[in-house]
Design an enzyme around this catalytic site. Structure first.
Site, mmCIF file in Angstrom:
data_model
loop_
_atom_site.group_PDB
_atom_site.id
_atom_site.type_symbol
_atom_site.label_atom_id
_atom_site.label_comp_id
_atom_site.label_asym_id
_atom_site.label_seq_id
_atom_site.Cartn_x
_atom_site.Cartn_y
_atom_site.Cartn_z
ATOM 1 N N ASN A 3 -37.356 7.900 40.385
ATOM 2 C CA ASN A 3 -36.934 6.504 40.260
ATOM 3 C C ASN A 3 -36.235 5.964 41.498
ATOM 4 O O ASN A 3 -35.545 4.943 41.443
ATOM 5 C CB ASN A 3 -36.052 6.333 39.024
ATOM 6 C CG ASN A 3 -36.747 6.851 37.782
ATOM 7 O OD1 ASN A 3 -36.286 7.817 37.192
ATOM 8 N ND2 ASN A 3 -37.868 6.271 37.415
ATOM 9 N N VAL A 50 -33.276 2.109 44.547
ATOM 10 C CA VAL A 50 -33.228 2.585 43.166
ATOM 11 C C VAL A 50 -34.008 1.617 42.286
ATOM 12 O O VAL A 50 -33.836 0.405 42.374
ATOM 13 C CB VAL A 50 -31.763 2.687 42.674
ATOM 14 C CG1 VAL A 50 -31.704 3.067 41.207
ATOM 15 C CG2 VAL A 50 -31.004 3.697 43.529
ATOM 16 N N CYS A 51 -34.844 2.190 41.428
ATOM 17 C CA CYS A 51 -35.662 1.381 40.526
ATOM 18 C C CYS A 51 -35.373 1.810 39.088
ATOM 19 O O CYS A 51 -35.969 2.761 38.584
ATOM 20 C CB CYS A 51 -37.138 1.558 40.859
ATOM 21 S SG CYS A 51 -38.222 0.591 39.792
ATOM 22 N N ILE A 52 -34.412 1.130 38.468
ATOM 23 C CA ILE A 52 -34.135 1.343 37.052
ATOM 24 C C ILE A 52 -33.960 -0.026 36.395
ATOM 25 O O ILE A 52 -33.618 -1.009 37.055
ATOM 26 C CB ILE A 52 -32.898 2.232 36.798
ATOM 27 C CG1 ILE A 52 -31.640 1.677 37.453
ATOM 28 C CG2 ILE A 52 -33.157 3.666 37.226
ATOM 29 C CD1 ILE A 52 -30.371 2.433 37.084
#
Length: 190
Positions: free
Chosen positions: A82, A89-91
């Site tokens: 992620n 950051v990819c959340i």
């Protein structure tokens, strides 16, 4: 001239984190004159591949925070499903509020103005402990994580993790009891 609401809110959150630190991370301003750019240090969660690591990241807040989310970028190299290869950051919690045009995330999983630096960091620490391989930002890391979670990938990952920490924070060295300043480690070992 009065300070914007976003600056007041960020100043309050910083003061609260300084007064009542949260286990697992520390946070502060990159430059004292800029409330919109923060540096965070995350301690790798215990019993995860990231245990023993210390990871530096930057949070960049928009001027209309908390209506829009900050952007988080790891400065320390990190291999995670992620986190894309440039460190972003990819959340869900950091995605723009509202409907997901791809229909993957529910609106309540995305950014909400009630989130704080603390809730963001708790989500990121949780992400480190439990990656979302179904929606990866780094497809190669997700593939390796899915296919070899407990094999060679894990062993290599832990070594890489320690080396990244040692390179990024030379004053710290891993020990059996956690991260210890180099000077202390040298004293202990004679």
């Amino acid at each position: 001239m009065t300070e914007p609401q976003s600056a007041l809110l960020l100043r309050r959150q910083l003061a609260e984190l300084n007064k009542n630190p949260v286990e697992g991370f520390s946070a502060g301003l990159i430059e004292d004159s800029d409330l919109y750019r923060w540096e965070v240090l995350i301690i790798g969660p215990p019993d995860t591949l990231f245990e023993g690591g210390v990871f530096k990241a930057h949070l960049t807040f928009p001027k209309d925070y908390p209506l829009r989310p900050p952007k988080m970028t790891f400065i320390t190299e990190i291999w995670h499903p992620n986190v894309d290869k440039s460190g972003d950051v990819c959340i869900s919690i950091l995605h723009e509020p509202g409907e997901d045009k791809y229909g993957y995330e529910k609106p309540e999983e995305r950014w909400l103005p009630i989130h704080t630096v603390e809730t963001i960091m708790i989500s990121v620490i949780s992400m480190l402990a439990d990656p979302n391989g179904d929606s990866p930002a780094n497809v190669d890391a997700a593939k390796e994580w899915r296919e070899d979670r407990n094999g060679d990938f894990t062993a290599l990952f832990r070594v890489s993790n320690r080396e990244t920490t040692r390179h990024s924070f030379p004053a710290l060295v891993p020990s059996a009891t956690g991260l210890v300043p180099t000077e202390l480690r040298q004293t202990r070992n004679g």
